[in-house]
Design a protein around this motif. Structure first.
Motif, PDB file in Angstrom:
ATOM      1  N   GLU A 125       0.948  13.235   2.029  1.00  9.15           N
ATOM      2  CA  GLU A 125       1.108  11.590   2.461  1.00  9.15           C
ATOM      3  C   GLU A 125      -0.377  11.188   2.807  1.00  9.15           C
ATOM      4  O   GLU A 125      -1.249  11.883   3.233  1.00  9.15           O
ATOM      5  N   GLY A 126      -0.586  10.012   3.109  1.00 10.20           N
ATOM      6  CA  GLY A 126      -1.821   9.490   3.400  1.00 10.20           C
ATOM      7  C   GLY A 126      -1.886   8.020   3.092  1.00 10.20           C
ATOM      8  O   GLY A 126      -0.813   7.211   3.284  1.00 10.20           O
ATOM      9  N   THR A 127      -3.224   7.759   2.729  1.00 15.94           N
ATOM     10  CA  THR A 127      -3.214   5.994   2.429  1.00 15.94           C
ATOM     11  C   THR A 127      -3.569   5.899   1.061  1.00 15.94           C
ATOM     12  O   THR A 127      -4.536   6.528   0.450  1.00 15.94           O
ATOM     13  N   ARG A 128      -2.909   5.122   0.343  1.00 18.12           N
ATOM     14  CA  ARG A 128      -3.320   4.542  -0.956  1.00 18.12           C
ATOM     15  C   ARG A 128      -4.299   3.363  -1.094  1.00 18.12           C
ATOM     16  O   ARG A 128      -3.541   2.467  -0.409  1.00 18.12           O
ATOM     17  N   LEU A 129      -5.317   3.378  -1.738  1.00 20.80           N
ATOM     18  CA  LEU A 129      -6.207   2.329  -1.938  1.00 20.80           C
ATOM     19  C   LEU A 129      -6.141   1.815  -3.301  1.00 20.80           C
ATOM     20  O   LEU A 129      -6.186   2.455  -4.414  1.00 20.80           O
ATOM     21  N   VAL A 130      -5.720   0.588  -3.531  1.00 20.36           N
ATOM     22  CA  VAL A 130      -5.861  -0.163  -5.042  1.00 20.36           C
ATOM     23  C   VAL A 130      -6.469  -1.341  -4.878  1.00 20.36           C
ATOM     24  O   VAL A 130      -5.948  -2.395  -4.388  1.00 20.36           O
ATOM     25  N   GLU A 157      -2.874  -4.679 -14.097  1.00 19.83           N
ATOM     26  CA  GLU A 157      -4.527  -4.941 -13.833  1.00 19.83           C
ATOM     27  C   GLU A 157      -4.652  -4.982 -12.542  1.00 19.83           C
ATOM     28  O   GLU A 157      -5.892  -4.771 -11.769  1.00 19.83           O
ATOM     29  N   ARG A 158      -3.632  -5.232 -11.660  1.00 20.26           N
ATOM     30  CA  ARG A 158      -3.759  -5.622 -10.056  1.00 20.26           C
ATOM     31  C   ARG A 158      -3.078  -4.562  -9.447  1.00 20.26           C
ATOM     32  O   ARG A 158      -2.979  -4.447  -8.096  1.00 20.26           O
ATOM     33  N   GLY A 159      -2.602  -3.366  -9.954  1.00 21.01           N
ATOM     34  CA  GLY A 159      -1.489  -2.372  -9.732  1.00 21.01           C
ATOM     35  C   GLY A 159      -0.395  -2.678  -9.385  1.00 21.01           C
ATOM     36  O   GLY A 159       0.177  -3.801  -8.805  1.00 21.01           O
ATOM     37  N   LEU A 160       0.816  -2.154  -9.786  1.00 22.31           N
ATOM     38  CA  LEU A 160       2.211  -1.858  -9.494  1.00 22.31           C
ATOM     39  C   LEU A 160       2.735  -1.047  -8.802  1.00 22.31           C
ATOM     40  O   LEU A 160       2.723   0.257  -9.205  1.00 22.31           O
ATOM     41  N   LYS A 161       3.149  -1.189  -7.755  1.00 19.68           N
ATOM     42  CA  LYS A 161       4.273   0.093  -6.964  1.00 19.68           C
ATOM     43  C   LYS A 161       5.850  -0.245  -7.469  1.00 19.68           C
ATOM     44  O   LYS A 161       6.339  -1.229  -7.402  1.00 19.68           O
ATOM     45  N   ILE A 162       6.329   0.861  -8.194  1.00 19.45           N
ATOM     46  CA  ILE A 162       7.534   0.508  -8.775  1.00 19.45           C
ATOM     47  C   ILE A 162       8.648   1.021  -7.777  1.00 19.45           C
ATOM     48  O   ILE A 162       8.623   2.203  -6.913  1.00 19.45           O
ATOM     49  N   ASN A 163       9.555   0.112  -7.794  1.00 22.93           N
ATOM     50  CA  ASN A 163      10.754   0.537  -6.959  1.00 22.93           C
ATOM     51  C   ASN A 163      12.027  -0.010  -7.622  1.00 22.93           C
ATOM     52  O   ASN A 163      12.050   0.229  -8.950  1.00 22.93           O
ATOM     53  N   ASN A 197       7.481  10.789  -3.799  1.00 20.43           N
ATOM     54  CA  ASN A 197       8.046   9.829  -4.572  1.00 20.43           C
ATOM     55  C   ASN A 197       7.325   8.495  -4.753  1.00 20.43           C
ATOM     56  O   ASN A 197       7.797   7.556  -5.300  1.00 20.43           O
ATOM     57  N   ASP A 198       6.083   8.179  -4.071  1.00 17.20           N
ATOM     58  CA  ASP A 198       5.433   7.095  -4.318  1.00 17.20           C
ATOM     59  C   ASP A 198       5.007   7.057  -5.763  1.00 17.20           C
ATOM     60  O   ASP A 198       4.647   7.776  -6.199  1.00 17.20           O
ATOM     61  N   LEU A 199       5.317   5.820  -6.439  1.00 15.53           N
ATOM     62  CA  LEU A 199       5.081   5.520  -7.979  1.00 15.53           C
ATOM     63  C   LEU A 199       4.261   4.529  -8.112  1.00 15.53           C
ATOM     64  O   LEU A 199       4.948   3.340  -7.801  1.00 15.53           O
ATOM     65  N   VAL A 200       3.139   4.424  -8.701  1.00 12.63           N
ATOM     66  CA  VAL A 200       2.347   3.293  -9.237  1.00 12.63           C
ATOM     67  C   VAL A 200       2.011   3.359 -10.684  1.00 12.63           C
ATOM     68  O   VAL A 200       1.698   4.394 -11.116  1.00 12.63           O
ATOM     69  N   LEU A 201       1.734   2.082 -11.297  1.00 10.51           N
ATOM     70  CA  LEU A 201       1.039   1.989 -12.394  1.00 10.51           C
ATOM     71  C   LEU A 201      -0.112   1.128 -12.420  1.00 10.51           C
ATOM     72  O   LEU A 201      -0.007  -0.020 -11.644  1.00 10.51           O
ATOM     73  N   LEU A 202      -1.242   1.664 -12.549  1.00 10.43           N
ATOM     74  CA  LEU A 202      -2.705   1.180 -12.477  1.00 10.43           C
ATOM     75  C   LEU A 202      -3.168   0.796 -13.690  1.00 10.43           C
ATOM     76  O   LEU A 202      -3.120   1.464 -14.811  1.00 10.43           O
ATOM     77  N   GLY A 203      -3.875  -0.501 -13.886  1.00 10.94           N
ATOM     78  CA  GLY A 203      -4.576  -1.100 -14.902  1.00 10.94           C
ATOM     79  C   GLY A 203      -5.796  -0.499 -15.255  1.00 10.94           C
ATOM     80  O   GLY A 203      -6.204   0.395 -14.316  1.00 10.94           O
ATOM     81  N   SER A 204      -6.510  -0.640 -16.172  1.00  6.96           N
ATOM     82  CA  SER A 204      -7.824  -0.232 -16.401  1.00  6.96           C
ATOM     83  C   SER A 204      -8.740  -0.843 -15.640  1.00  6.96           C
ATOM     84  O   SER A 204      -8.775  -2.044 -15.289  1.00  6.96           O
ATOM     85  N   PHE A 205      -9.832  -0.184 -15.155  1.00  8.29           N
ATOM     86  CA  PHE A 205     -10.849  -0.499 -14.480  1.00  8.29           C
ATOM     87  C   PHE A 205     -10.545  -1.092 -12.889  1.00  8.29           C
ATOM     88  O   PHE A 205     -11.270  -1.816 -12.373  1.00  8.29           O
ATOM     89  N   LEU A 206      -9.393  -0.536 -12.566  1.00  7.79           N
ATOM     90  CA  LEU A 206      -9.021  -1.082 -11.230  1.00  7.79           C
ATOM     91  C   LEU A 206      -9.347   0.099 -10.096  1.00  7.79           C
ATOM     92  O   LEU A 206      -8.709   1.125 -10.184  1.00  7.79           O
ATOM     93  N   PRO A 207     -10.126  -0.091  -9.225  1.00  8.10           N
ATOM     94  CA  PRO A 207     -10.547   0.956  -8.417  1.00  8.10           C
ATOM     95  C   PRO A 207      -9.374   1.579  -7.458  1.00  8.10           C
ATOM     96  O   PRO A 207      -8.403   0.659  -7.107  1.00  8.10           O
ATOM     97  N   HIS A 208      -9.384   2.698  -7.242  1.00  7.75           N
ATOM     98  CA  HIS A 208      -8.367   3.226  -6.460  1.00  7.75           C
ATOM     99  C   HIS A 208      -8.438   4.482  -5.869  1.00  7.75           C
ATOM    100  O   HIS A 208      -9.633   5.247  -6.305  1.00  7.75           O
ATOM    101  N   ALA A 209      -7.794   4.966  -4.791  1.00  5.39           N
ATOM    102  CA  ALA A 209      -8.082   6.363  -4.326  1.00  5.39           C
ATOM    103  C   ALA A 209      -6.716   6.821  -3.345  1.00  5.39           C
ATOM    104  O   ALA A 209      -5.865   5.579  -3.040  1.00  5.39           O
TER     105      ALA A 209
END
Length: 298
Positions: A54-59, A130-136, A69-81
């Motif tokens: 658990e924690g904080t997701r930065l996109v 490219e902006r990041g997607l959280k999948i639900n 079960n947090d699930l994301v799809l991130l585009g190229s060159f998109l900063p994340h942590a």
């Protein structure tokens, strides 16, 4: 990529994806006491599932809590942590972090294959990612099941499962994460040469960067590089570097409890007054006020 566990510092870098020999993409499992917390990006798309932690997701300019079960799809060159909650930094054998991930480029299917009519939905979600997607939604469990199987499969079956997953994502409910303005302001480049310079700044922004080094990378004289850089970015070099640093500091101010002084050091500033001055110049307010307003909005 490195993490200083004692000071809990976040290290920002360009991540180089290492693929297996004769492989066009990479899938694997990350399992450690805590996620590194690196603010990074890479040319590859990334699909990532949190199995434990658990924690904080930065996109980009978006931040929110993550859990199992947090699930994301991130585009190229998109900063994340992924910044793990403080509890995980303590020595606790029953608490650990784990993720399953797939990192791939759009051309793994071939330049023509991805453009066939049957993949219209896949093209759409790759563009939106490219902006990041959280999948639900109702297809999420099936996506997770396929993703959990991928690291155990041979290369061919991994590719087939990835295509199935992307198709399911295209018909799933999802939330777009980073703002449209963030994408436009930070990742629109006119040339490969400028992209290379940007990557270098992302990887080394904490250091004392010499503009002459960047001019040499571009194979230009210093005056020519300065003209070129301003034409490409509408900024002089030092302003552009400060924008990169202040952009990262905003993410940390909004989504972590790090002290403002520590954030300044983390973002490449050896002087706190100078950090405050540059922050106010770019953001229009002090770091303290920015953090206060950001948290009131949330």
């Amino acid at each position: 990529m490195e993490t200083d566990q004692n000071s809990k510092k976040i290290v920002v870098s360009l991540e180089k994806i290492e693929k297996k020999e004769h492989a066009s993409f990479h899938t694997g499992v990350y399992k450690q006491q805590y996620f590194n917390g690196d603010w990074h990006y890479h040319p590859e798309f990334e699909l990532l599932l949190i199995k434990e932690g658990e924690g904080t997701r930065l996109v980009g300019d978006h931040g929110e809590k993550f859990e199992v079960n947090d699930l994301v799809l991130l585009g190229s060159f998109l900063p994340h942590a992924w910044i793990t909650d403080a509890d995980y930094l303590k020595e606790q054998p029953d608490k650990f972090c784990e993720s399953i991930y797939v990192q791939f480029k759009k051309n793994i299917f071939g330049s023509s294959f991805v453009n066939i009519p049957e993949l219209k939905g896949v093209r759409k979600i790759l563009r939106l990612s490219e902006r990041g997607l959280k999948i639900n939604g109702k297809h999420k469990d099936k996506i997770i099941s396929l993703l959990e199987e991928m690291p155990k499969e041979n290369a061919f079956n991994q590719l087939i499962k990835l295509l199935k997953i992307l198709n399911l994502v295209s018909i799933s409910d999802y939330t777009i994460l980073a703002s449209e303005n963030y994408l436009k302001e930070n990742f629109q480049f006119k040339s490969h040469r400028m992209l290379k310079i940007h990557e270098y700044l992302m990887e080394n922004y904490k250091q004392n960067i010499d503009i002459k080094t960047c001019a040499d990378m571009a194979n230009m004289t210093l005056p020519s590089f300065c003209r070129y850089f301003k034409n490409e970015t509408n900024m002089i070099f030092s302003d552009y570097l400060n924008h990169i640093r202040i952009d990262f500091s905003k993410r940390l101010l909004t989504n972590t409890d790090m002290a403002i002084k520590e954030i300044g050091y983390e973002c490449g500033y050896n002087s706190v007054p100078y950090f405050n001055k540059q922050f106010k110049k770019i953001a229009g307010e002090s770091p303290f006020k920015f953090r206060k307003i950001s948290r009131e909005k949330h």
